[in-house]
Design an enzyme around this catalytic site. Structure first.
Site, mmCIF file in Angstrom:
data_model
loop_
_atom_site.group_PDB
_atom_site.id
_atom_site.type_symbol
_atom_site.label_atom_id
_atom_site.label_comp_id
_atom_site.label_asym_id
_atom_site.label_seq_id
_atom_site.Cartn_x
_atom_site.Cartn_y
_atom_site.Cartn_z
ATOM 1 N N ASN A 13 0.866 -1.178 0.000
ATOM 2 C CA ASN A 13 0.000 0.000 0.000
ATOM 3 C C ASN A 13 0.904 1.229 0.000
ATOM 4 O OD1 ASN A 13 -1.773 2.062 0.475
ATOM 5 N ND2 ASN A 13 -2.429 1.347 2.507
ATOM 6 N N TRP A 14 0.960 1.894 -1.128
ATOM 7 C CA TRP A 14 1.877 3.045 -1.264
ATOM 8 C C TRP A 14 1.334 4.290 -0.566
ATOM 9 C CZ3 TRP A 14 3.737 3.098 -7.123
ATOM 10 C CH2 TRP A 14 4.358 1.863 -7.412
ATOM 11 N N LYS A 15 0.060 4.255 -0.198
ATOM 12 C CA LYS A 15 -0.590 5.421 0.426
ATOM 13 C C LYS A 15 -0.397 6.657 -0.468
ATOM 14 C CE LYS A 15 -0.202 3.099 4.799
ATOM 15 N NZ LYS A 15 -0.141 3.151 6.264
ATOM 16 N N HIS A 98 -9.603 0.964 4.823
ATOM 17 C CA HIS A 98 -8.334 1.138 5.534
ATOM 18 C C HIS A 98 -8.556 2.057 6.741
ATOM 19 C CE1 HIS A 98 -4.240 2.296 6.467
ATOM 20 N NE2 HIS A 98 -3.847 1.235 5.790
ATOM 21 N N GLU A 100 -6.931 4.427 7.875
ATOM 22 C CA GLU A 100 -6.722 5.863 7.610
ATOM 23 C C GLU A 100 -7.956 6.470 6.953
ATOM 24 O OE1 GLU A 100 -3.003 5.296 5.588
ATOM 25 O OE2 GLU A 100 -2.067 4.792 7.510
ATOM 26 N N GLU A 170 -5.203 -5.016 10.432
ATOM 27 C CA GLU A 170 -4.203 -3.977 10.634
ATOM 28 C C GLU A 170 -4.482 -3.259 11.952
ATOM 29 O OE1 GLU A 170 -2.266 -2.752 6.667
ATOM 30 O OE2 GLU A 170 -4.023 -1.506 6.950
ATOM 31 N N GLY A 176 2.628 2.279 10.802
ATOM 32 C CA GLY A 176 3.549 3.408 10.673
ATOM 33 C C GLY A 176 4.245 3.788 11.969
ATOM 34 N N SER A 216 3.614 -2.146 10.220
ATOM 35 C CA SER A 216 5.072 -2.203 10.407
ATOM 36 C C SER A 216 5.680 -3.554 10.013
ATOM 37 C CB SER A 216 5.436 -1.843 11.840
ATOM 38 O OG SER A 216 5.031 -0.513 12.130
ATOM 39 N N GLY A 237 3.019 -1.187 4.223
ATOM 40 C CA GLY A 237 3.014 0.235 3.916
ATOM 41 C C GLY A 237 4.409 0.715 3.559
ATOM 42 N N GLY A 238 5.057 1.365 4.507
ATOM 43 C CA GLY A 238 6.349 2.019 4.259
ATOM 44 C C GLY A 238 7.384 1.168 3.550
#
Ligand code: 13P
Length: 259
Positions: A13-15, A98, A100, A170, A176, A216, A237-238
């Site tokens: 997920n590149w967000k 998600h 977010e 999640e 994050g 993470s 994610g990251g």
């Protein structure tokens, strides 16, 4: 169906990250270095990069996903994008609900359910995200939150549709933050999710659903997570923005090799 029969899925997920050039560069690096992965792989770039990324990944096993969608097919819905529009640019996967989006954009279990229905209508593979906040975990509400989110999202589906969906667990406190759920904490939540799916659909149908862990995920914790019986993959994610890290996560070491 045991875990061995559920093909793992690793999704990135590149967000809200990367421009066109960087996005193209990232998927080229993935495309060129993906060896016989034991997992299905997907990347979920921002909407603005979907067409270009799909073009780069044409003919490869890497699937392209969006990070959200709107449930109507077309019309006067300024700023929104439909399942059919996504599928038209080469998307076959979509993230729904998600945390977010729930936290910053008012996503609710009702909107998740409508979005899910529209994704299935367009033959997109939905990845439905659920997870508790730190406050909810500390208040012993994790199971209640997960059950409410799952039932709210899935109750309108027929048991025959269970195999078409993916669930991502999640925990919000692990996203994050560098703070990963331990493999045991994640397994406990995944098992609870599978039991809830068994109650919503059927025990047999629940065994076909892939449940991903997200929060993470990194090269140094993926192997232990993937060794758990109910963890069928990861939503990253990251670390999915770094080709070397994401490739290592995709090529996780299976339990048979690590034991
Ligand atoms: P991080 O891997 O950056 O914690 O993000 C997880 C996530 O939200 C994936 O959807």
């Amino acid at each position: 169906m045991t875990k061995a029969l559920r093909r793992p899925l690793i999704a990135g997920n590149w967000k809200m990250n990367l421009d066109l050039q960087a996005g193209r560069g990232l998927v080229r690096a993935l495309r060129e270095n993906l060896s016989d992965a034991a997992a299905d792989v997907a990347v979920c770039p921002p909407f603005t990069l979907l067409a270009a990324v799909a073009e780069e990944l044409k003919g490869t096993p890497i699937r392209v996903g969006a990070q959200d969608l709107f449930w109507e097919k077309s019309g006067a819905y300024t700023g929104e994008i439909s399942a059919e529009q996504l599928s038209g640019v080469g998307c076959s996967v979509v993230l729904i609900g998600h945390s977010e989006r729930r936290r910053y954009f008012g996503e609710t279990n009702e909107t998740v359910a409508r979005k899910l229905e529209s994704a299935l209508r367009a033959n997109l593979m939905p990845i439905v995200c659920v997870g508790e906040t730190l406050e909810e975990r500390e208040g012993q509400k994790t199971y209640r939150v997960l059950e409410t989110q799952l039932r709210g999202a899935l109750s309108g589906l027929a048991p025959t549709e269970a195999g078409k969906i993916v669930v991502a667990y999640e925990p919000v406190w692990a996203i994050g933050t560098g703070k990963t759920a331990t493999p045991a904490q994640a397994q406990d939540a995944h098992l609870f999710i599978r039991k809830t799916l068994a109650a919503v659909f059927s025990p047999e149908a629940s065994l076909a659903v892939r449940i991903l862990y997200g929060g993470s995920v990194k090269p140094d914790n993926i192997d232990a997570l993937m060794a758990q019986p109910d963890i069928d993959g990861a939503l990253v994610g990251g670390e999915s923005l770094k080709p070397v890290s994401f490739l290592r996560i995709i090529h996780f070491q299976s339990p048979a090799k690590t034991n």
